[in-house]
Scaffold this motif. Structure first.
Motif, PDB file in Angstrom:
ATOM      1  N   SER A 105     -13.527  16.948  32.033  1.00  0.00           N
ATOM      2  CA  SER A 105     -13.549  18.218  31.302  1.00  0.00           C
ATOM      3  C   SER A 105     -12.345  18.402  30.382  1.00  0.00           C
ATOM      4  CB  SER A 105     -13.604  19.391  32.291  1.00  0.00           C
ATOM      5  OG  SER A 105     -14.723  19.287  33.124  1.00  0.00           O
ATOM      6  N   PRO A 106     -12.176  17.551  29.398  1.00  0.00           N
ATOM      7  CA  PRO A 106     -11.014  17.665  28.508  1.00  0.00           C
ATOM      8  C   PRO A 106     -11.105  18.906  27.626  1.00  0.00           C
ATOM      9  CG  PRO A 106     -12.565  16.059  27.642  1.00  0.00           C
ATOM     10  CD  PRO A 106     -13.066  16.433  29.005  1.00  0.00           C
ATOM     11  N   SER A 107      -9.951  19.423  27.245  1.00  0.00           N
ATOM     12  CA  SER A 107      -9.903  20.560  26.333  1.00  0.00           C
ATOM     13  C   SER A 107     -10.121  20.067  24.902  1.00  0.00           C
ATOM     14  CB  SER A 107      -8.536  21.245  26.427  1.00  0.00           C
ATOM     15  OG  SER A 107      -7.519  20.358  25.965  1.00  0.00           O
ATOM     16  N   LYS A 108     -10.326  21.015  23.986  1.00  0.00           N
ATOM     17  CA  LYS A 108     -10.496  20.666  22.574  1.00  0.00           C
ATOM     18  C   LYS A 108      -9.254  19.930  22.062  1.00  0.00           C
ATOM     19  CE  LYS A 108     -11.145  22.818  18.008  1.00  0.00           C
ATOM     20  NZ  LYS A 108      -9.872  22.311  17.467  1.00  0.00           N
ATOM     21  N   LYS A 109      -8.085  20.383  22.484  1.00  0.00           N
ATOM     22  CA  LYS A 109      -6.842  19.756  22.041  1.00  0.00           C
ATOM     23  C   LYS A 109      -6.744  18.321  22.546  1.00  0.00           C
ATOM     24  CE  LYS A 109      -1.914  20.746  21.610  1.00  0.00           C
ATOM     25  NZ  LYS A 109      -0.817  21.684  21.952  1.00  0.00           N
ATOM     26  N   GLU A 110      -7.162  18.102  23.781  1.00  0.00           N
ATOM     27  CA  GLU A 110      -7.132  16.745  24.338  1.00  0.00           C
ATOM     28  C   GLU A 110      -8.108  15.828  23.600  1.00  0.00           C
ATOM     29  OE1 GLU A 110      -5.866  17.390  29.002  1.00  0.00           O
ATOM     30  OE2 GLU A 110      -7.887  17.976  28.371  1.00  0.00           O
ATOM     31  N   LEU A 111      -9.247  16.356  23.209  1.00  0.00           N
ATOM     32  CA  LEU A 111     -10.216  15.562  22.450  1.00  0.00           C
ATOM     33  C   LEU A 111      -9.707  15.272  21.041  1.00  0.00           C
ATOM     34  CD1 LEU A 111     -13.537  17.302  23.542  1.00  0.00           C
ATOM     35  CD2 LEU A 111     -12.817  14.979  24.112  1.00  0.00           C
ATOM     36  N   ASP A 112      -9.045  16.250  20.417  1.00  0.00           N
ATOM     37  CA  ASP A 112      -8.453  16.021  19.094  1.00  0.00           C
ATOM     38  C   ASP A 112      -7.374  14.941  19.180  1.00  0.00           C
ATOM     39  OD1 ASP A 112     -10.046  17.858  17.821  1.00  0.00           O
ATOM     40  OD2 ASP A 112      -8.603  19.501  17.994  1.00  0.00           O
ATOM     41  N   TYR A 113      -6.588  14.997  20.239  1.00  0.00           N
ATOM     42  CA  TYR A 113      -5.536  13.996  20.447  1.00  0.00           C
ATOM     43  C   TYR A 113      -6.151  12.606  20.634  1.00  0.00           C
ATOM     44  CZ  TYR A 113      -1.485  11.663  22.550  1.00  0.00           C
ATOM     45  OH  TYR A 113      -0.453  10.788  22.821  1.00  0.00           O
ATOM     46  N   TYR A 114      -7.223  12.547  21.396  1.00  0.00           N
ATOM     47  CA  TYR A 114      -7.922  11.289  21.648  1.00  0.00           C
ATOM     48  C   TYR A 114      -8.432  10.692  20.329  1.00  0.00           C
ATOM     49  CZ  TYR A 114     -11.077   7.968  23.983  1.00  0.00           C
ATOM     50  OH  TYR A 114     -11.704   6.827  24.415  1.00  0.00           O
ATOM     51  N   PHE A 115      -9.065  11.535  19.514  1.00  0.00           N
ATOM     52  CA  PHE A 115      -9.595  11.056  18.229  1.00  0.00           C
ATOM     53  C   PHE A 115      -8.469  10.550  17.334  1.00  0.00           C
ATOM     54  CE2 PHE A 115     -10.629  11.869  13.734  1.00  0.00           C
ATOM     55  CZ  PHE A 115     -11.712  11.007  13.603  1.00  0.00           C
ATOM     56  N   ARG A 116      -7.364  11.292  17.288  1.00  0.00           N
ATOM     57  CA  ARG A 116      -6.244  10.910  16.410  1.00  0.00           C
ATOM     58  C   ARG A 116      -5.638   9.578  16.842  1.00  0.00           C
ATOM     59  NH1 ARG A 116      -4.289   9.561  12.804  1.00  0.00           N
ATOM     60  NH2 ARG A 116      -2.723  10.418  11.389  1.00  0.00           N
TER      61      ARG A 116
END
Length: 460
Positions: A105-116
């Protein structure tokens, strides 16, 4: 009897005292144990809180907001990743397992970090407008109206090659050693030089080996094997035979020595062109960018162009910085044919110089920016990079999802992020294409000035 009672009494007192001491010690020990456990729990909680705090303080590097910013991003280690072969498919999970865990259950910020972070690994080597500006300048070399005097033809034309002779130049492309390809390409170029033009060759890293024991020797090795002079076939061939792939890569040293080579060829009376050819990053920590700036800003006023020969992403990043720091052109070539193609453009320039001399240095009308093919090639190349990068990320995300690295919801978010980001890149390329085509209809000075103003405005 009295004595026995006395000893019994003393014994009872002793037993009582011992029992009391034992009980007190037990209570003390138990108290210490409780305190230790309590302290450990506090420490563990503190550590957990700190870890939780670190997770909450994720810093997501911003995505570029202009094409200039995009071009400054470093090419990723896996920009040319193979995603087709069976062997490559099996390695995807291992390669990208270094990315953050987003399985729970990652947060939006964690997903943005993952993509970057994923993007950094597969980042393509985009080319910004400044390299195109310099290319347009170079290809219309000699215009007497151009404000930068280094792009005007002078009485003398001198071309100096600075050649990488480090051990990696022994690697083969299509069965031929890279060094042999470089030598043959340069030999083909100089054989076509106008009789009044001069050429020089400086090599670097040609002594010692690539071992640590030989680093000091190799990093101090650079030699002008063909002094700047008119082309002589026998002497030039002998100069090329003097060196072979050997040691480390002292680019900074070679650039500083090239300044000495050209010291007597001031920019007021000489058109000086320097070509740096390397297949990798400087490995001698000798500040190549600073050395290039120093050479560029001297009264020699050279044009400094850089060719990366079958170079990896790290090498590309540094070589691009050298070219950018000196307003020069950077090109990557992957084989001898592409290297020959780049040097053919230099041959065209030397022929233009010869024509200029024969015309008695009279000013003549220069064509408008008729670089339609160059513009088309540039735009198509950038579009291909964006499409490949977007496709690679989609394939990687799909395979990582199947491997259980994250759920469908996270995949959909990352897929949409990837799509939106590359749509933005496509739009930037399309706008740039329209601007270039419009500028192509104007005269040279107007086009260059507007491009330069656009670039400067976007890099403030």
């Amino acid at each position: 009897m009295k004595i026995a009672i006395k000893y019994l009494t003393v014994f009872t007192i002793v037993i009582f005292l011992l029992s009391s001491c034992s009980s007190n010690q037990k209570n003390t020990d138990e108290g210490k144990s409780v305190e230790i456990i309590k302290n450990k729990t506090v420490e563990d909680k503190k550590a957990n809180d700190e870890n939780r705090g670190t997770q909450n303080e994720i810093i997501v590097d911003p995505l570029p907001t202009s094409y200039e910013e995009l071009a400054k991003l470093q090419a990723g280690e896996y920009e040319n990743i193979d995603l087709v072969s069976d062997e490559a498919k099996a390695k995807v999970k291992d390669i990208f397992s270094v990315l953050p865990d987003i399985s729970k259950s990652p947060s939006k910020k964690e997903l943005d970090y993952y993509f970057r972070e994923l993007l950094k690994m597969v980042q393509k080597n985009y080319e910004g407008p400044e390299n195109l500006i310099n290319r347009l300048k170079f290809e219309t070399f000699g215009n007497p109206n151009i404000s930068d005097s280094r792009y005007q033809f002078k009485e003398n034309l001198n071309v100096v090659f600075i050649i990488d002779a480090s051990g990696s130049m022994a690697q083969k492309i299509n069965g031929k050693e890279k060094m042999a390809s470089a030598k043959d390409s340069i030999l083909n170029f100089v054989s076509k030089l106008p009789k009044d033009a001069k050429v020089g060759i400086r090599v670097y890293g040609h002594k010692g080996t690539g071992s640590d024991a030989d680093k000091a020797l190799s990093c101090s090795s650079s030699e002008l094997v063909y002094p700047i002079s008119n082309y002589n076939e026998g002497e030039f061939q002998a100069a090329l035979n003097k060196f072979s792939p050997s040691g480390w890569t002292p680019i900074g040293l070679a650039l500083r020595e090239a300044k000495n080579d050209l010291a007597s060829f001031d920019g007021a009376n000489n058109t000086n062109i320097v070509y740096l050819v390397s297949d990798g990053i400087d490995t001698c920590e000798d500040q190549p960018i600073e050395a290039a700036k120093d050479l560029y800003s001297s009264n020699i006023s050279p044009i400094i162009n850089v060719i990366g020969f079958d170079v990896d992403s790290e090498g590309q990043n540094q070589l691009k910085q050298i070219a950018a720091a000196t307003d020069g052109i950077y090109d990557t070539v992957t084989n001898e044919g592409e290297l020959q193609e780049q040097l053919e453009k230099l041959n065209d320039l030397t022929n233009q110089w010869q024509e200029w001399l024969e015309m008695g240095k009279q000013q003549y009308e220069y064509k408008k920016v008729s670089n339609s093919l160059d513009i088309f090639t540039y735009i198509a190349g950038e579009q291909i990079k964006a499409e490949q990068e977007s496709t690679n990320i989609y394939i990687i995300l799909s395979r990582l999802k199947r491997a259980g690295m994250f759920d469908d919801k996270s995949f959909e978010y990352l897929r949409k992020r990837n799509s939106e980001y590359h749509e933005w890149i496509d739009n930037e390329i399309s706008k740039f294409n329209e601007e270039l085509k419009a500028l192509n209809e104007q005269n040279y000075n107007e086009a260059i000035n507007q491009l330069q103003e656009k670039y400067n405005a976007n890099t403030q």
